[in-house]
Scaffold this motif. Structure first.
Motif, short mmCIF file in Angstrom:
data_model
loop_
_atom_site.label_atom_id
_atom_site.label_comp_id
_atom_site.label_asym_id
_atom_site.label_seq_id
_atom_site.Cartn_x
_atom_site.Cartn_y
_atom_site.Cartn_z
N LEU A 192 95.29 -27.39 35.54
CA LEU A 192 96.30 -26.65 36.33
C LEU A 192 97.02 -27.59 37.28
O LEU A 192 96.39 -28.21 38.14
N ILE A 193 98.34 -27.67 37.12
CA ILE A 193 99.17 -28.44 38.04
C ILE A 193 99.85 -27.43 38.98
O ILE A 193 100.67 -26.63 38.52
N GLY A 194 99.50 -27.44 40.25
CA GLY A 194 100.08 -26.48 41.21
C GLY A 194 99.07 -25.41 41.55
O GLY A 194 98.95 -24.42 40.81
N TYR A 207 90.44 -28.28 35.41
CA TYR A 207 90.88 -29.47 36.16
C TYR A 207 92.06 -29.07 37.04
O TYR A 207 92.97 -28.39 36.56
N LEU A 208 92.01 -29.49 38.29
CA LEU A 208 93.01 -29.02 39.26
C LEU A 208 93.75 -30.20 39.86
O LEU A 208 93.15 -31.20 40.23
N TYR A 209 95.07 -30.01 40.00
CA TYR A 209 95.84 -31.02 40.72
C TYR A 209 96.92 -30.33 41.54
O TYR A 209 97.67 -29.49 41.03
N ASN A 210 96.98 -30.67 42.81
CA ASN A 210 98.03 -30.15 43.69
C ASN A 210 98.69 -31.33 44.39
O ASN A 210 98.00 -32.17 44.98
N ALA A 211 100.03 -31.40 44.31
CA ALA A 211 100.75 -32.58 44.82
C ALA A 211 100.47 -32.80 46.31
O ALA A 211 100.19 -33.92 46.73
N SER A 212 100.54 -31.74 47.10
CA SER A 212 100.16 -31.91 48.51
C SER A 212 98.64 -31.79 48.56
O SER A 212 98.06 -30.85 48.02
N LYS A 213 98.02 -32.76 49.19
CA LYS A 213 96.55 -32.88 49.08
C LYS A 213 95.83 -31.87 49.98
O LYS A 213 95.19 -32.24 50.96
N LYS A 214 95.97 -30.58 49.68
CA LYS A 214 95.29 -29.56 50.50
C LYS A 214 93.83 -29.41 50.06
O LYS A 214 93.47 -29.77 48.93
N LYS A 235 82.97 -24.70 35.95
CA LYS A 235 83.10 -26.06 36.48
C LYS A 235 84.56 -26.31 36.88
O LYS A 235 85.47 -26.12 36.06
N CYS A 236 84.79 -26.69 38.11
CA CYS A 236 86.14 -26.98 38.59
C CYS A 236 86.16 -28.41 39.12
O CYS A 236 85.34 -28.79 39.96
N VAL A 237 87.10 -29.19 38.62
CA VAL A 237 87.17 -30.61 38.97
C VAL A 237 88.53 -30.92 39.60
O VAL A 237 89.56 -30.62 39.00
N ILE A 238 88.50 -31.47 40.80
CA ILE A 238 89.77 -31.83 41.46
C ILE A 238 90.18 -33.22 40.97
O ILE A 238 89.39 -34.17 41.03
N CYS A 239 91.40 -33.33 40.44
CA CYS A 239 91.88 -34.60 39.89
C CYS A 239 92.77 -35.30 40.91
O CYS A 239 93.36 -34.67 41.79
N SER A 240 92.90 -36.60 40.74
CA SER A 240 93.72 -37.36 41.69
C SER A 240 95.16 -37.54 41.21
O SER A 240 96.00 -38.05 41.93
N ALA A 268 96.10 -33.74 32.90
CA ALA A 268 96.59 -33.48 31.54
C ALA A 268 95.69 -34.14 30.50
O ALA A 268 95.39 -33.55 29.46
N LEU A 269 95.27 -35.36 30.79
CA LEU A 269 94.45 -36.14 29.87
C LEU A 269 93.16 -35.41 29.51
O LEU A 269 92.71 -35.40 28.36
N ASN A 270 92.55 -34.75 30.50
CA ASN A 270 91.25 -34.11 30.32
C ASN A 270 91.31 -32.72 29.70
O ASN A 270 90.27 -32.15 29.37
N SER A 271 92.52 -32.14 29.59
CA SER A 271 92.60 -30.68 29.35
C SER A 271 93.15 -30.33 27.97
O SER A 271 94.09 -30.97 27.48
N ASP A 272 92.57 -29.29 27.35
CA ASP A 272 93.09 -28.76 26.09
C ASP A 272 94.33 -27.89 26.33
O ASP A 272 95.23 -27.83 25.51
N ILE A 273 94.30 -27.19 27.48
CA ILE A 273 95.43 -26.32 27.85
C ILE A 273 95.98 -26.85 29.18
O ILE A 273 95.21 -27.01 30.14
N ILE A 274 97.28 -27.14 29.21
CA ILE A 274 97.90 -27.63 30.45
C ILE A 274 98.82 -26.55 30.99
O ILE A 274 99.68 -26.05 30.26
N ILE A 275 98.61 -26.18 32.27
CA ILE A 275 99.44 -25.13 32.88
C ILE A 275 100.15 -25.72 34.09
O ILE A 275 99.51 -26.32 34.96
#
Lengths: 325, 325
Positions: free
Chosen positions: A128-130, A152-159, A178-183, A189-196
């Protein structure tokens, strides 16, 4: 009139029921027996009211949203509002529900519906991006369609995402998910089968690298204006086809309008979901490419069909508050 | 969010308070600090949904009405609906009220406001042409501004008016108010100091005889489309000036559009109420002609200001139902 607040809305309908409602809406769309004008925006000073009416042969509904730009800095949601259902028989208002939650639920269910039809059956991870409200509901409904082990989670502003991960586990009903925060978005995207993607970005939020997308399912829900964009051109090198809702989407979102203009995407590559579903129903289902891309801009017909089914479920289960009117 | 149903709306505000709200709306109109788009009509098959939003510096409101042509033959009202108020601060929905009653009350109060400013102080009688819901509220608010002894009634279709007369006495709070059923519009007009028309007619409902109108106050609220008309040309021979709400009225109602086109009415004879009130406030009040004519088409700004004041009064008096939202 029945008042169905956020709590009662969530209790009234299952995740699968929501996605079924989206599928139902696509079939109503295919039948063309509805009136759905462009949404009306009424602006005064910096603030906007949005009106999204829709009438079918079975339902009348209107989503009324406020958009107050100063709200986020006050810790309040940018968008708030309500959904009104009127009797199709005599026009009387019959139900009122939370328009903000309805938007998040139905947008999530549109993503979930894309996952139902486009994601590989053995998909085990979501990127998840966002990490906002829309993203939360995207994950909720995607998880209801596939046996997801990791998000896998990524948020542009590092909250701080601690409470967000709790919400994901609560909404998906999976406390050990399992929830993993990505840098980075690349790592996600690399780790995920589904990218949102569920951001308000005006620039692509994913790297312009086709190898990142090959053999995956990408669902983009963030860009709802021509100047907004989440998806890099590399996605068009990986995916033959974009699945979306309606012709208007090609103008409304920068994710389609911009590559159509640049020529990176050709008109014949755009496939409307209603037609795709009808073909499956008719036994003419098509072979999907190895990379599957769904772009959603939404439509008030989704709100109407989803709200109608929430209302029916609430009636059956005795949920909501009946008020004298 | 507060739900204010018809009963609570009536209890919340006085007749004078309603007319004061209309006056307040005219001053907001004069300040030009509002957004009020043309109403949006969404039609599917024979049925229509109408959206009337308005935003000022102090309030956000939307009237949502349904118009179901088959309703009257089923014994249901043609028009139904609700009024939504949103917080001007953060956009959240704060109140919901009966849109059908609001329309009747505010239209009645616009008529009452015309009576306040244009009718002779010693007016003792009202003649009502068109005995429907709108007419009832016209009489209610007109009676709050003058010491009315008699109401003359005429309805083109000869329905039994017994219960209607009871409603008039109830709404005006005057159980001994004299109500006389007339056999013609002429008889009604002849006997009355104040003549009110509240019909859906496409042809003038009053005789084309200037002597009938001389020295009287005429309030016409029925014609809201260019093909609808209640007022004969003779009124222009008796009255120098038509008072109305806004320039759009000259196009919207056949009562103004048709005589402006035929030349029976000249543009310089149209006077806008907001300007008239401002002149009075500035000490430049004008002398009224002996025959005074007010034509109302309404505007969503009236609904907004009236609903805001009803909501405030309901808050003060503890009326309405607070629901968890």
């Amino acid at each position: 009139m029945k008042i169905i607040n956020a709590n009662d809305m969530k209790k009234s309908i299952t995740d699968k029921g929501m996605i079924d409602s989206i599928e139902e809406a696509f079939f109503v769309y295919a039948e063309r027996n509805f009136t759905m004008p462009e949404r009306l925006a009424v602006k005064h000073q910096e603030d906007t009211m949005l009106y999204m009416p829709c009438i079918t042969s079975g339902s009348i509904g209107t989503k009324v949203l406020s958009l107050i730009p100063q709200n986020p800095e006050r810790g309040k949601p940018l968008i708030d509002g309500l959904m009104i259902l009127n009797s199709r028989e005599d026009g009387t208002p019959v139900a009122l529900m939370d328009g903000q939650l309805l938007t998040a639920m139905r947008t999530g269910a549109v993503g979930g519906h894309a996952v139902r039809h486009l994601a590989y059956q053995d998909s085990q991870s979501i990127g998840l991006i966002g990490c906002g409200v829309q993203g939360l509901y995207q994950v909720k409904y995607a998880c209801s369609e596939r046996n997801i082990k990791t998000v896998y989670l990524y948020n542009a502003s590092k909250k701080d995402l601690t409470s967000y991960i709790e919400k994901i586990r609560l909404e998906t009903g999976n406390p050990s998910l399992k929830c993993v925060i990505c840098s980075s978005a690349r790592e996600t995207a690399l780790n995920s089968d589904i990218i949102i993607t569920a951001t308000t970005s005006k620039e692509p939020v994913l790297p312009n690298d086709p190898d990142l997308f090959q053999g995956k399912c990408i669902v983009a829900v963030g860009s709802w204006r021509p100047d907004m964009r989440e998806i890099p051109e590399a996605v068009w090198q990986a995916a033959d086809t974009v699945y979306t809702e309606l012709p208007y989407a090609c103008e409304e979102t920068g994710d389609l309008a911009q590559p159509l203009k640049s020529g990176a995407l050709k008109e014949h590559q755009v496939r409307y979901m209603a037609g795709y579903l009808q073909d499956i129903k008719d036994g003419n289902g098509e072979a999907l490419g190895s990379t599957r891309f769904y772009k959603s801009v939404g439509m008030s017909l989704f709100d109407l069909v989803v709200a109608t089914n929430i209302y029916r479920s609430a009636e059956e289960k005795g949920l909501g508050t009946d008020i004298s009117w």
